[in-house]
Design an enzyme around this catalytic site. Structure first.
Site, PDB file in Angstrom:
ATOM      1  N   CYS A  29     -80.375  10.342  54.532  1.00 23.55           N
ATOM      2  CA  CYS A  29     -80.120   9.517  53.430  1.00 23.55           C
ATOM      3  C   CYS A  29     -80.546   8.063  53.841  1.00 23.55           C
ATOM      4  O   CYS A  29     -81.699   7.463  53.943  1.00 23.55           O
ATOM      5  CB  CYS A  29     -78.885   9.846  52.714  1.00 23.55           C
ATOM      6  SG  CYS A  29     -78.828   9.203  51.041  1.00 23.55           S
ATOM      7  N   LYS A  36     -75.972  11.348  61.115  1.00 20.91           N
ATOM      8  CA  LYS A  36     -76.310  10.026  60.332  1.00 20.91           C
ATOM      9  C   LYS A  36     -76.100   8.800  61.178  1.00 20.91           C
ATOM     10  O   LYS A  36     -74.806   8.514  61.459  1.00 20.91           O
ATOM     11  CB  LYS A  36     -75.754  10.057  58.995  1.00 20.91           C
ATOM     12  CG  LYS A  36     -75.999   9.121  57.990  1.00 20.91           C
ATOM     13  CD  LYS A  36     -75.456   9.323  56.565  1.00 20.91           C
ATOM     14  CE  LYS A  36     -75.907   8.521  55.484  1.00 20.91           C
ATOM     15  NZ  LYS A  36     -75.420   8.837  54.280  1.00 20.91           N
ATOM     16  N   GLU A  66     -78.386  16.712  51.646  1.00 20.40           N
ATOM     17  CA  GLU A  66     -77.347  15.905  52.226  1.00 20.40           C
ATOM     18  C   GLU A  66     -76.052  16.636  51.607  1.00 20.40           C
ATOM     19  O   GLU A  66     -75.918  16.797  50.376  1.00 20.40           O
ATOM     20  CB  GLU A  66     -77.208  14.450  52.039  1.00 20.40           C
ATOM     21  CG  GLU A  66     -76.120  13.815  52.782  1.00 20.40           C
ATOM     22  CD  GLU A  66     -76.352  12.078  52.532  1.00 20.40           C
ATOM     23  OE1 GLU A  66     -76.889  11.586  51.571  1.00 20.40           O
ATOM     24  OE2 GLU A  66     -75.376  11.597  53.406  1.00 20.40           O
TER      25      GLU A  66
HETATM   26  N1  LIG Z   1     -76.228   7.893  49.872  1.00 18.99           N
HETATM   27  C1  LIG Z   1     -76.819   7.038  50.900  1.00 18.99           C
HETATM   28  O1  LIG Z   1     -76.454   7.488  52.156  1.00 18.99           O
HETATM   29  C2  LIG Z   1     -77.613   6.106  50.654  1.00 18.99           C
HETATM   30  C3  LIG Z   1     -77.899   5.686  49.444  1.00 18.99           C
HETATM   31  O2  LIG Z   1     -77.663   6.244  48.280  1.00 18.99           O
HETATM   32  C4  LIG Z   1     -78.767   4.536  49.219  1.00 18.99           C
HETATM   33  O3  LIG Z   1     -79.323   3.749  50.364  1.00 18.99           O
HETATM   34  O4  LIG Z   1     -78.926   3.967  48.088  1.00 18.99           O
END
Ligand SMILES: NC(=O)CC(=O)C(=O)O
Length: 318
Positions: free
Chosen positions: A191, A149, A68
């Site tokens: 994520c 996302k 990401e």
């Molecule tokens: N960074 C993200 O999008 C998600 C995350 O770090 C978490 O769900 O904990």
């Protein structure tokens, strides 16, 4: 619909109800997850990504994944500055304004790989909205899918972490399933999307052999939830799951958990690294999926007379 498909090989979301999915993966597929060390210099990040992609490809990877926000530091203050438009999604753009797209396309075609380019902050010039977007390229260098996302990372745990992506980003509106014709279908999430079982369930029910999540969990949630969520999506759906993080950096404002991993359809972590830069590799096989589904046949034991079939109901329209 999966409306962010760009390839002719795109599979409409509202395809007929999922057929028996004994062979979602057509042949073995070597997957490489690059746990990349990134910094504040976008040009340097792109160059370094290129070196690591070349390394993974030289070891025979068919599909290479970046983390990401691989071209940018992860933080709402950085997204506007690092954002780029994506040609094909929002029209044509001069090459100097799309360095991440150009780099990823060239890497995919040079190394003849599928490249799931982690994510970048995307600017939609039509609306001036920003997204956290993953681009997938074919071995010819063509952009075959983008995933914005869907679930933005808005959390606040007092004394630990406060992160509100929606302060600057807009959410994506569609699940993403990309067709790799030699291998089969892969679902993409970014994520925080991993916390929502629906995306993985939709992809698996449409025949995906894997869910791939470029992600950057943190030092609060990472130790407890990163592996748990990945294994959850794998065991629910009897598919492979890949989680690809940036390497941890002491200098970064946001400290990534790392621990990129591949999880098999039995929910076993079959390849994993620590927090430092590295490449995690695994060969995904049709036999493993078949074996797991044969032993525990949940894919053919669902009770749609008791609850709804989410893959037929499908997502709401944008
Ligand atoms: N960074 C993200 O999008 C998600 C995350 O770090 C978490 O769900 O904990």
């Amino acid at each position: 619909m999966f409306r962010r498909f760009l390839s002719a090989a795109a599979t409409p979301f509202r395809a007929a109800a999922t057929p028996a999915m004994s062979f979602p993966l057509k042949k073995p597929c070597k997957l490489a997850l690059i746990q990349l060390a990134t910094g504040n210099d976008k040009t340097a990040n792109l160059k370094h990504a290129g070196e690591k992609v070349a390394e993974a490809a030289s070891r025979g990877a068919n599909v290479v994944v970046l983390p990401e926000c691989f071209n940018s530091p992860y933080g709402t203050e950085y997204f506007p500055k690092y954002a780029e438009p994506i040609p094909g999604v929002t029209g044509a753009h001069p090459p100097e304004s799309t360095p991440s797209y150009n780099t990823l396309s060239a890497l995919a075609s040079t190394h003849k790989i599928y490249l799931i380019g982690g994510s970048i902050p995307e600017l939609d010039p039509r609306t001036q909205k920003l997204y956290n977007t993953s681009m997938t390229f074919s071995p010819s260098g063509a952009l075959i899918a983008t995933h914005r996302k869907v679930h933005l990372f808005d959390i606040s745990i007092p004394g630990k972490i406060h992160f509100i992506e929606s302060e600057v980003l807009s959410p994506g509106m569609t699940p993403t399933l990309v067709d790799l014709p030699e291998f089969g279908l892969i679902g993409i999430g970014i994520c925080y999307d991993v916390r929502f079982p629906e995306l993985a369930m939709l992809a698996a029910r449409k025949g995906a052999f894997a869910m791939v999540y470029p992600g950057a969990f943190n030092m609060t949630t990472g130790p407890v939830h990163w592996e748990l969520l990945g294994r959850g999506r794998a065991v629910d759906n009897q598919i492979y799951v890949a989680l690809c993080s940036p390497a941890r950096s002491a200098e970064a404002g946001y400290t990534a958990w790392g621990h990129s991993m591949v999880i098999d359809p039995y929910a076993e972590v079959v390849a994993v690294t620590d927090e430092t830069e590295g490449i995690v590799e695994w060969v995904l096989t049709p036999e493993r999926i078949t074996e797991v589904r044969k032993g525990i046949p949940v894919t053919v034991q669902r009770r749609f007379d008791v609850y709804a079939d989410i893959s037929v109901v499908g997502p709401t329209e944008e």
